[in-house]
Design a protein around this motif. Structure first.
Motif, PDB file in Angstrom:
ATOM      1  N   PHE A   1      31.799  39.594  40.814  1.00 49.69           N
ATOM      2  CA  PHE A   1      31.009  38.923  41.846  1.00 49.69           C
ATOM      3  C   PHE A   1      30.470  37.592  41.320  1.00 49.69           C
ATOM      4  N   GLU A   2      30.678  36.538  42.099  1.00 48.11           N
ATOM      5  CA  GLU A   2      30.216  35.182  41.777  1.00 48.11           C
ATOM      6  C   GLU A   2      30.911  34.567  40.563  1.00 48.11           C
ATOM      7  N   MET A   3      32.057  35.118  40.194  1.00 46.12           N
ATOM      8  CA  MET A   3      32.843  34.523  39.103  1.00 46.12           C
ATOM      9  C   MET A   3      34.247  34.195  39.608  1.00 46.12           C
ATOM     10  N   MET A   4      34.827  33.135  39.095  1.00 47.17           N
ATOM     11  CA  MET A   4      36.119  32.642  39.533  1.00 47.17           C
ATOM     12  C   MET A   4      37.243  33.141  38.621  1.00 47.17           C
ATOM     13  N   LYS A   5      38.332  33.632  39.219  1.00 46.30           N
ATOM     14  CA  LYS A   5      39.540  33.957  38.462  1.00 46.30           C
ATOM     15  C   LYS A   5      40.690  33.199  39.102  1.00 46.30           C
ATOM     16  N   ARG A   6      41.153  32.158  38.435  1.00 40.04           N
ATOM     17  CA  ARG A   6      42.239  31.320  38.934  1.00 40.04           C
ATOM     18  C   ARG A   6      43.470  31.532  38.052  1.00 40.04           C
ATOM     19  N   ILE A   7      44.556  31.952  38.650  1.00 36.28           N
ATOM     20  CA  ILE A   7      45.799  32.222  37.925  1.00 36.28           C
ATOM     21  C   ILE A   7      46.652  30.965  37.913  1.00 36.28           C
ATOM     22  N   THR A   8      47.071  30.537  36.724  1.00 39.91           N
ATOM     23  CA  THR A   8      47.906  29.349  36.557  1.00 39.91           C
ATOM     24  C   THR A   8      49.231  29.754  35.925  1.00 39.91           C
ATOM     25  N   LYS A   9      50.082  28.779  35.680  1.00 35.35           N
ATOM     26  CA  LYS A   9      51.385  29.049  35.067  1.00 35.35           C
ATOM     27  C   LYS A   9      51.245  29.608  33.655  1.00 35.35           C
ATOM     28  N   ASP A  10      50.080  29.410  33.042  1.00 34.17           N
ATOM     29  CA  ASP A  10      49.865  29.883  31.678  1.00 34.17           C
ATOM     30  C   ASP A  10      49.190  31.250  31.612  1.00 34.17           C
ATOM     31  N   THR A  11      48.792  31.788  32.755  1.00 31.46           N
ATOM     32  CA  THR A  11      48.127  33.093  32.785  1.00 31.46           C
ATOM     33  C   THR A  11      49.152  34.201  32.565  1.00 31.46           C
ATOM     34  N   MET A  12      48.871  35.060  31.611  1.00 35.75           N
ATOM     35  CA  MET A  12      49.783  36.166  31.320  1.00 35.75           C
ATOM     36  C   MET A  12      49.405  37.387  32.151  1.00 35.75           C
ATOM     37  N   PRO A  13      50.389  38.146  32.639  1.00 38.87           N
ATOM     38  CA  PRO A  13      50.085  39.385  33.357  1.00 38.87           C
ATOM     39  C   PRO A  13      49.247  40.323  32.483  1.00 38.87           C
ATOM     40  N   SER A  14      48.298  40.986  33.108  1.00 39.79           N
ATOM     41  CA  SER A  14      47.422  41.907  32.389  1.00 39.79           C
ATOM     42  C   SER A  14      46.936  42.981  33.358  1.00 39.79           C
ATOM     43  N   PRO A  15      47.828  43.881  33.773  1.00 41.60           N
ATOM     44  CA  PRO A  15      47.457  44.895  34.769  1.00 41.60           C
ATOM     45  C   PRO A  15      46.388  45.842  34.239  1.00 41.60           C
ATOM     46  N   ASP A  16      45.512  46.298  35.142  1.00 42.60           N
ATOM     47  CA  ASP A  16      44.457  47.206  34.726  1.00 42.60           C
ATOM     48  C   ASP A  16      44.456  48.520  35.509  1.00 42.60           C
ATOM     49  N   ASN A  17      45.571  48.803  36.214  1.00 45.19           N
ATOM     50  CA  ASN A  17      45.706  50.123  36.839  1.00 45.19           C
ATOM     51  C   ASN A  17      47.191  50.492  36.927  1.00 45.19           C
ATOM     52  N   LEU A  18      47.451  51.699  37.380  1.00 44.86           N
ATOM     53  CA  LEU A  18      48.824  52.211  37.427  1.00 44.86           C
ATOM     54  C   LEU A  18      49.713  51.393  38.347  1.00 44.86           C
ATOM     55  N   TYR A  19      49.171  50.978  39.466  1.00 41.73           N
ATOM     56  CA  TYR A  19      49.960  50.190  40.417  1.00 41.73           C
ATOM     57  C   TYR A  19      50.438  48.893  39.777  1.00 41.73           C
TER      58      TYR A  19
ATOM     59  N   SER B   1      46.400  52.446  46.740  1.00 40.12           N
ATOM     60  CA  SER B   1      45.168  53.104  47.186  1.00 40.12           C
ATOM     61  C   SER B   1      44.632  54.112  46.180  1.00 40.12           C
ATOM     62  N   ASP B   2      45.522  54.779  45.455  1.00 44.14           N
ATOM     63  CA  ASP B   2      45.087  55.777  44.479  1.00 44.14           C
ATOM     64  C   ASP B   2      45.405  55.358  43.051  1.00 44.14           C
ATOM     65  N   ALA B   3      45.554  54.060  42.843  1.00 43.15           N
ATOM     66  CA  ALA B   3      45.991  53.568  41.540  1.00 43.15           C
ATOM     67  C   ALA B   3      44.967  53.776  40.439  1.00 43.15           C
ATOM     68  N   SER B   4      43.721  54.062  40.796  1.00 46.67           N
ATOM     69  CA  SER B   4      42.702  54.269  39.773  1.00 46.67           C
ATOM     70  C   SER B   4      42.803  55.652  39.139  1.00 46.67           C
ATOM     71  N   GLU B   5      43.483  56.562  39.814  1.00 46.41           N
ATOM     72  CA  GLU B   5      43.643  57.900  39.259  1.00 46.41           C
ATOM     73  C   GLU B   5      44.566  57.847  38.048  1.00 46.41           C
ATOM     74  N   SER B   6      44.281  58.685  37.058  1.00 43.43           N
ATOM     75  CA  SER B   6      45.054  58.607  35.814  1.00 43.43           C
ATOM     76  C   SER B   6      45.568  59.957  35.353  1.00 43.43           C
ATOM     77  N   THR B   7      45.765  60.894  36.281  1.00 41.61           N
ATOM     78  CA  THR B   7      46.329  62.175  35.890  1.00 41.61           C
ATOM     79  C   THR B   7      47.786  61.964  35.492  1.00 41.61           C
ATOM     80  N   GLU B   8      48.297  62.849  34.688  1.00 38.48           N
ATOM     81  CA  GLU B   8      49.686  62.726  34.235  1.00 38.48           C
ATOM     82  C   GLU B   8      50.656  62.774  35.406  1.00 38.48           C
TER      83      GLU B   8
END
Length: 297
Positions: free
Chosen positions: A114-132, A63-70
Motif C-alpha cells: 500500500f502506497e508503494m510503487m512497483k514498476r516493472i522494466t526490461k531489467d526486472t527479473m521474474p520473481s514469483p511468490d505463489n504457485l500460480y 484463486s487458490d494459489a496461496s495454498e501450499s499443500t502437496e
C-alpha cells in the motif's frame, strides 16, 4: 487481405479463449478457429498438423494459489507447466509454426505494498511468490527451450484483463461502484488491458508470426478510484472520493493483502508494451462503456 491462417485454441470455455475466438472470427481477415479440450488425454489424438498457430490458454487460475499443500502444488505444475510443455512438444513435432502462450504479470510476484510503487522494466527479473506465478514461469522456461527457426514461441505476460463478464477484481469493483456513495482516494497506478485490446494484440501476434516475450497493456495506467468513478458514471451514479479512510487502510494493509492488492501500484514501463502495430482499439472510457453496457440498473 485474406489471412487464411488456422488457429487452434487449447482449452475450452475460458474467458480469454472464447473472446479471442470471437475476435478472430469477426476479423476482416479470414481465420479458421477451432478449440480442443485438454482435460484428460483426448487431445493427444488430435491432429495438429493443419494449424498455423496454437493459442494455449488452458490452466488453473490463481484463486487458490496461496495454498501450499502437496496436492495443490502437484496440480498447479501438472496443468500450468507440464501440460503446456507437452502440448507444445506435440505441436512442434507435427509442424505447427507458432505457439502462443498466455502467461501473466504474476511471474514478477503478486506482492505490492500500500502506497508503494512497483514498476516493472526490461531489467526486472521474474520473481514469483505463489504457485500460480511459479508454475507459469516454469512453463515459460520449458517452452523457450523448444524454440527453433521453425517453431516460434510467443509468451504474453498480461496484466489484469477486464471486460464484460470478466472475473477477478473488476466485477468486484463494479459492484462497489454501483452501490457505495464513497470510495477511498488513493494515488495508485496499475497496468491493465481491456479484453478487445488483448484480443487484437493476440491476432497481430498470430498474423505476424511473432516470437518472444510480450507485455501488452492499455495506453494509460489506471487509478483504482478513477476506475470506480468511471464505472459509476456509466450507470448514471456519482461516487465521491475521500482521503478520510487513508489511515484505516494503512492499518488494514499491514494485516493482509487485500488492501494492497486493490490499492497497491503495479505496472509495466510503457516502453515494454510498444508493438509494431496498433493493438489498442479501445480507449479506457470506451472500454468501461462496453464492459458495463449490459445489465445497467
Amino acid at each position: 487481405m485474406i489471412s487464411g491462417k488456422k488457429v487452434l485454441i487449447t482449452g475450452k470455455n475460458s474467458y480469454i479463449g472464447v473472446s479471442v475466438k470471437r475476435w478472430l472470427q469477426s476479423s476482416k481477415q479470414h481465420y479458421v478457429v477451432d478449440e480442443v479440450c485438454v482435460k484428460g488425454n483426448g487431445w493427444r489424438n488430435r491432429n495438429f498438423s493443419n494449424y498455423d498457430a496454437i493459442f494455449h490458454v488452458a490452466g488453473i487460475a490463481h484463486s487458490d494459489a496461496s495454498e501450499s499443500t502437496e496436492k495443490t502444488k502437484e496440480l498447479y505444475y501438472k496443468i500450468n507447466s507440464e501440460l503446456a510443455i507437452e502440448i507444445a512438444k506435440k505441436a512442434k513435432a507435427e509442424g505447427v509454426r507458432q505457439f502462443v502462450f498466455m502467461s501473466s504479470m504474476i511471474v514478477y510476484g503478486n506482492s505490492v505494498h500500500f502506497e508503494m510503487m512497483k514498476r516493472i522494466t526490461k531489467d526486472t527479473m521474474p520473481s514469483p511468490d505463489n504457485l500460480y506465478g511459479d508454475s507459469k514461469l516454469q512453463a515459460e522456461n520449458g517452452l523457450i527451450a523448444l524454440r527453433s527457426n521453425n517453431f516460434r514461441v510467443a509468451i504474453i505476460r498480461s496484466p489484469m484483463v477486464y471486460g464484460k463478464d470478466s472475473k477477478g477484481n473488476y466485477p468486484r469493483l463494479a459492484k462497489i461502484a454501483k452501490r457505495l456513495p464513497l470510495f477511498p482516494d488513493v494515488a495508485n497506478e496499475r497496468s491493465v488491458i481491456y479484453i478487445d485490446n488483448l484480443c487484437e494484440f493476440i491476432r497481430l501476434l498470430i498474423e505476424n508470426g511473432d516470437d518472444g516475450v510480450f507485455f501488452p497493456q492499455n495506453e494509460e495506467y489506471i487509478k483504482t478510484s478513477d476506475l470506480v468513478t468511471e464505472i459509476a458514471a456509466v450507470h448514471g451514479k456519482k461516487v465521491h472520493l475521500t482521503r478520510a479512510f487513508t489511515q484505516c487502510l494503512r492499518v488494514l494493509a499491514k494485516r493482509g493483502g487485500l488492501v494492497s492488492k486493490v490499492f497497491g501500484s503495479l505496472s509495466y514501463d510503457m516502453a515494454l508494451s510498444e508493438y509494431q502495430d496498433d493493438y489498442r482499439v479501445r480507449s479506457f472510457k470506451e472500454s468501461i462503456e462496453l464492459a458495463e453496457e449490459v445489465g445497467k440498473n
